[in-house]
Design a protein around this motif. Sequence first.
Motif, PDB file in Angstrom:
ATOM      1  N   ALA A 304       0.681  -1.123   0.244  1.00 58.67           N
ATOM      2  CA  ALA A 304      -0.076  -0.103   0.030  1.00 58.67           C
ATOM      3  C   ALA A 304       1.051   1.228  -0.014  1.00 58.67           C
ATOM      4  O   ALA A 304       0.409   2.174   0.522  1.00 58.67           O
ATOM      5  N   LYS A 305       1.907   1.335  -0.701  1.00 53.48           N
ATOM      6  CA  LYS A 305       2.677   2.447  -0.623  1.00 53.48           C
ATOM      7  C   LYS A 305       2.683   3.335  -1.985  1.00 53.48           C
ATOM      8  O   LYS A 305       3.341   4.269  -2.055  1.00 53.48           O
ATOM      9  N   GLY A 306       1.708   2.727  -2.629  1.00 54.45           N
ATOM     10  CA  GLY A 306       1.261   3.901  -3.672  1.00 54.45           C
ATOM     11  C   GLY A 306       1.827   3.220  -5.263  1.00 54.45           C
ATOM     12  O   GLY A 306       2.413   2.137  -5.383  1.00 54.45           O
ATOM     13  N   VAL A 307       1.842   3.914  -6.401  1.00 56.55           N
ATOM     14  CA  VAL A 307       1.926   3.642  -7.644  1.00 56.55           C
ATOM     15  C   VAL A 307       3.086   4.589  -8.216  1.00 56.55           C
ATOM     16  O   VAL A 307       2.946   5.695  -8.413  1.00 56.55           O
ATOM     17  N   ALA A 343      -0.053  -3.498 -16.429  1.00 55.56           N
ATOM     18  CA  ALA A 343      -0.872  -2.680 -17.394  1.00 55.56           C
ATOM     19  C   ALA A 343      -2.183  -2.252 -17.177  1.00 55.56           C
ATOM     20  O   ALA A 343      -2.406  -1.404 -17.318  1.00 55.56           O
ATOM     21  N   LYS A 344      -2.706  -3.056 -16.053  1.00 55.07           N
ATOM     22  CA  LYS A 344      -4.379  -2.658 -15.627  1.00 55.07           C
ATOM     23  C   LYS A 344      -4.294  -1.542 -14.587  1.00 55.07           C
ATOM     24  O   LYS A 344      -5.032  -0.609 -14.622  1.00 55.07           O
ATOM     25  N   LEU A 345      -3.157  -1.718 -13.673  1.00 56.73           N
ATOM     26  CA  LEU A 345      -3.204  -0.393 -12.605  1.00 56.73           C
ATOM     27  C   LEU A 345      -2.662   0.769 -13.155  1.00 56.73           C
ATOM     28  O   LEU A 345      -3.254   1.761 -12.789  1.00 56.73           O
ATOM     29  N   HIS A 346      -1.760   0.685 -14.243  1.00 56.86           N
ATOM     30  CA  HIS A 346      -1.407   2.127 -14.614  1.00 56.86           C
ATOM     31  C   HIS A 346      -2.505   2.486 -15.514  1.00 56.86           C
ATOM     32  O   HIS A 346      -2.711   3.847 -15.712  1.00 56.86           O
ATOM     33  N   LYS A 347      -3.366   1.879 -16.065  1.00 56.48           N
ATOM     34  CA  LYS A 347      -4.678   2.392 -16.682  1.00 56.48           C
ATOM     35  C   LYS A 347      -5.549   3.091 -15.894  1.00 56.48           C
ATOM     36  O   LYS A 347      -6.192   3.984 -16.140  1.00 56.48           O
ATOM     37  N   LEU A 348      -5.849   2.408 -14.560  1.00 61.79           N
ATOM     38  CA  LEU A 348      -6.653   2.881 -13.820  1.00 61.79           C
ATOM     39  C   LEU A 348      -6.230   4.043 -13.143  1.00 61.79           C
ATOM     40  O   LEU A 348      -6.738   4.847 -12.795  1.00 61.79           O
ATOM     41  N   TRP A 349      -4.819   4.217 -12.925  1.00 61.44           N
ATOM     42  CA  TRP A 349      -4.194   5.472 -12.168  1.00 61.44           C
ATOM     43  C   TRP A 349      -4.154   6.495 -12.935  1.00 61.44           C
ATOM     44  O   TRP A 349      -4.538   7.673 -12.455  1.00 61.44           O
ATOM     45  N   THR A 350      -4.061   6.326 -14.058  1.00 57.40           N
ATOM     46  CA  THR A 350      -4.051   7.681 -14.961  1.00 57.40           C
ATOM     47  C   THR A 350      -5.437   7.640 -15.933  1.00 57.40           C
ATOM     48  O   THR A 350      -5.393   8.684 -16.525  1.00 57.40           O
ATOM     49  N   ASN A 351      -6.561   6.759 -15.639  1.00 58.20           N
ATOM     50  CA  ASN A 351      -7.928   7.083 -15.996  1.00 58.20           C
ATOM     51  C   ASN A 351      -7.756   7.025 -17.856  1.00 58.20           C
ATOM     52  O   ASN A 351      -8.391   7.664 -18.105  1.00 58.20           O
ATOM     53  N   ASP A 352      -6.883   6.090 -18.166  1.00 60.90           N
ATOM     54  CA  ASP A 352      -6.495   5.953 -19.627  1.00 60.90           C
ATOM     55  C   ASP A 352      -6.616   4.725 -20.115  1.00 60.90           C
ATOM     56  O   ASP A 352      -5.437   4.066 -19.903  1.00 60.90           O
ATOM     57  N   ARG A 353      -7.352   4.071 -20.850  1.00 59.62           N
ATOM     58  CA  ARG A 353      -7.353   2.887 -21.383  1.00 59.62           C
ATOM     59  C   ARG A 353      -6.139   2.400 -22.179  1.00 59.62           C
ATOM     60  O   ARG A 353      -5.853   1.304 -22.291  1.00 59.62           O
ATOM     61  N   THR A 354      -5.653   3.607 -22.865  1.00 60.97           N
ATOM     62  CA  THR A 354      -4.685   3.318 -23.732  1.00 60.97           C
ATOM     63  C   THR A 354      -3.454   3.317 -23.310  1.00 60.97           C
ATOM     64  O   THR A 354      -2.246   3.200 -23.891  1.00 60.97           O
ATOM     65  N   ASN A 355      -3.082   3.563 -21.934  1.00 57.70           N
ATOM     66  CA  ASN A 355      -1.923   3.759 -21.300  1.00 57.70           C
ATOM     67  C   ASN A 355      -1.215   2.326 -21.113  1.00 57.70           C
ATOM     68  O   ASN A 355      -2.052   1.367 -20.929  1.00 57.70           O
ATOM     69  N   MET A 356       0.068   2.095 -21.130  1.00 52.86           N
ATOM     70  CA  MET A 356       0.510   1.046 -20.747  1.00 52.86           C
ATOM     71  C   MET A 356       0.044  -0.212 -21.478  1.00 52.86           C
ATOM     72  O   MET A 356      -0.390  -1.156 -21.093  1.00 52.86           O
ATOM     73  N   PRO A 357       0.211  -0.231 -23.137  1.00 55.27           N
ATOM     74  CA  PRO A 357       0.063  -1.252 -23.857  1.00 55.27           C
ATOM     75  C   PRO A 357       0.676  -2.221 -23.513  1.00 55.27           C
ATOM     76  O   PRO A 357       1.733  -2.309 -23.124  1.00 55.27           O
ATOM     77  N   ALA A 358       0.166  -3.547 -23.924  1.00 59.19           N
ATOM     78  CA  ALA A 358       0.829  -4.877 -23.635  1.00 59.19           C
ATOM     79  C   ALA A 358       2.141  -4.997 -24.170  1.00 59.19           C
ATOM     80  O   ALA A 358       3.306  -5.507 -23.644  1.00 59.19           O
ATOM     81  N   VAL A 359       2.381  -4.316 -25.488  1.00 63.11           N
ATOM     82  CA  VAL A 359       3.686  -4.460 -26.129  1.00 63.11           C
ATOM     83  C   VAL A 359       4.908  -3.652 -25.174  1.00 63.11           C
ATOM     84  O   VAL A 359       5.892  -4.221 -25.221  1.00 63.11           O
ATOM     85  N   GLU A 360       4.268  -2.586 -24.488  1.00 63.72           N
ATOM     86  CA  GLU A 360       5.267  -1.845 -23.636  1.00 63.72           C
ATOM     87  C   GLU A 360       5.560  -2.620 -22.225  1.00 63.72           C
ATOM     88  O   GLU A 360       6.749  -2.482 -22.044  1.00 63.72           O
ATOM     89  N   VAL A 361       4.543  -3.444 -21.778  1.00 61.13           N
ATOM     90  CA  VAL A 361       4.881  -4.167 -20.760  1.00 61.13           C
ATOM     91  C   VAL A 361       6.023  -5.280 -21.179  1.00 61.13           C
ATOM     92  O   VAL A 361       6.888  -5.593 -20.493  1.00 61.13           O
ATOM     93  N   ILE A 362       5.662  -6.134 -22.246  1.00 57.65           N
ATOM     94  CA  ILE A 362       6.835  -7.110 -22.712  1.00 57.65           C
ATOM     95  C   ILE A 362       8.296  -6.410 -22.854  1.00 57.65           C
ATOM     96  O   ILE A 362       9.248  -7.088 -22.656  1.00 57.65           O
ATOM     97  N   LYS A 363       8.058  -5.285 -23.580  1.00 52.46           N
ATOM     98  CA  LYS A 363       9.513  -4.548 -23.582  1.00 52.46           C
ATOM     99  C   LYS A 363      10.122  -4.367 -22.350  1.00 52.46           C
ATOM    100  O   LYS A 363      11.278  -4.482 -22.099  1.00 52.46           O
ATOM    101  N   MET A 364       9.407  -3.905 -21.345  1.00 51.69           N
ATOM    102  CA  MET A 364      10.085  -3.685 -20.058  1.00 51.69           C
ATOM    103  C   MET A 364      10.540  -4.856 -19.552  1.00 51.69           C
ATOM    104  O   MET A 364      11.631  -4.974 -18.651  1.00 51.69           O
ATOM    105  N   ALA A 365       9.725  -6.254 -19.603  1.00 50.47           N
ATOM    106  CA  ALA A 365      10.201  -7.266 -19.159  1.00 50.47           C
ATOM    107  C   ALA A 365      11.583  -7.875 -19.840  1.00 50.47           C
ATOM    108  O   ALA A 365      12.116  -8.830 -19.354  1.00 50.47           O
ATOM    109  N   THR A 366      11.955  -7.283 -20.881  1.00 51.24           N
ATOM    110  CA  THR A 366      12.918  -8.019 -21.906  1.00 51.24           C
ATOM    111  C   THR A 366      14.009  -6.925 -22.242  1.00 51.24           C
ATOM    112  O   THR A 366      15.120  -6.645 -21.278  1.00 51.24           O
TER     113      THR A 366
END
Length: 466
Positions: A304-307, A343-366
């Motif tokens: 519960a430290k934040g996003v 992916a989901k929490l950053h969309k919720l946090w920014t109130n933007d469904r287009t934020n943090m698309p799936a390809v960006e998440v996989i790029k971050m992981a690799t």
Amino acid sequence: MKFSRVITLVSLIGASLSASAAQSVDILITRGHILSMDSALTEYESGFVAVKDGRIVAVGPQEKASDYRAGTLLDVDGDLVLPGFINTHTHASMSLLRSLGDDVPDRLHKYMFPLEKQFVSREMVRLGAELGNVEMLKGGVTTYADMYYFEDEVAKAVDEIGMRAVLGQTVIQYPQADAKTAEEGIDYAVNFIKSYADHPRITPAFAPHAPYTNTTGTLQKISALSEEFGVPVLTHLAESEREEEVIAERSGGLSPVAYLESIGVLNNNLIGAHVIRVSNQDIALLKKHHVGVAHNMSANIKSAKGVAPVTEMLKQGVDVGLGTDGPMSGNTLSLIDEFNQVAKLHKLWTNDRTNMPAVEVIKMATSGSAKVLNMENEIGSLEKSKRADIIVIDTKSPNMTPVYNPYSVLVYSAYATNVRHSIVEGKLLMKDRNVLTVDESDIVKRATEFSNKIKQALKAQNKPVL
């Protein structure tokens, strides 16, 4: 009839010549849906990867696979093939403490630190690392960055299973099992770094626990030594309100990031974990000094430290990778479990469904995580001459069917159990979910026995297993 025999003979001779002309490789992955994760996001719906002497010698469309012949052939029949995932922050040995103290307030100082003081030992660190390594490997992680005590024991476990790792020896101002003072911790780290300086898969590092749990002098000394030895510095950074308060008092009101800059220790050797409580000015400092950030969504949520403002970090050009944190924080060492939440929490946090698309998440992981660890020239994408750290993910399971967008399937549908094969440094470490280099069942058995000792000790002291 004679003419038919001549044609057959010519065909056989041609096939033989073709086979002899093919380049010999160690491993050939064929008929894979290749996600290279290179800068152009090159993709082959049906392609191959050829591996020799620990490196990738070719990646391309399936029709070119006949140019190679291999000692080990993996025909993956349309499964996803991509670079191994990179976990940029964890404490693998804490797998033996998993599920203790999960829902208590001020868990770190009132529960975790006392627990570690009682149970951390060489035996515990080695066994916990063995358990954590198996979990990570089976979840597609081929490289990880670790911070803990007796880190030379973690290195032994990494060496045995065959993974790749950046291993940071913890330095903290409080007495610990492997060092009674921060100075002793630094000496331990220096000896560890010298011992593993030339290892092909293990990068030794310093790991000051956090800015607020070390003095200014200690942080500056570690930074100078990291430059001298050319090794990373792993630390928790801008993670909590307590850290902010201690640092502000110490520095005349500076944020943790600004404080580190003021004492001259912000540089590209530094990898900060969490980095939640930062301003745009702090983010600009991280970018200016090329500091890598390890984003640990599950642990941040649970504590519960934040996003962490990762969207803004990426916008400003900060290198961000994904981490699980330790198994007492996020509870699993599965990087795949992080994808969905990131992916989901950053969309919720920014109130933007287009934020943090799936390809960006996989790029971050690799590739993104590789940049954080300053290893992007060696790992993080499937490209010729890079280290052969490769995973294959099943696409035949119900949760992975159908595959219209491979990145979306990986982020929103995949489980760690969908990982079929894992290769590190050109060596097949897991095939069809069977770990080939260590005895998984024996490790689990010994870990269970160790956990029973912890239960008995806590019970004898009338301490609750929370």
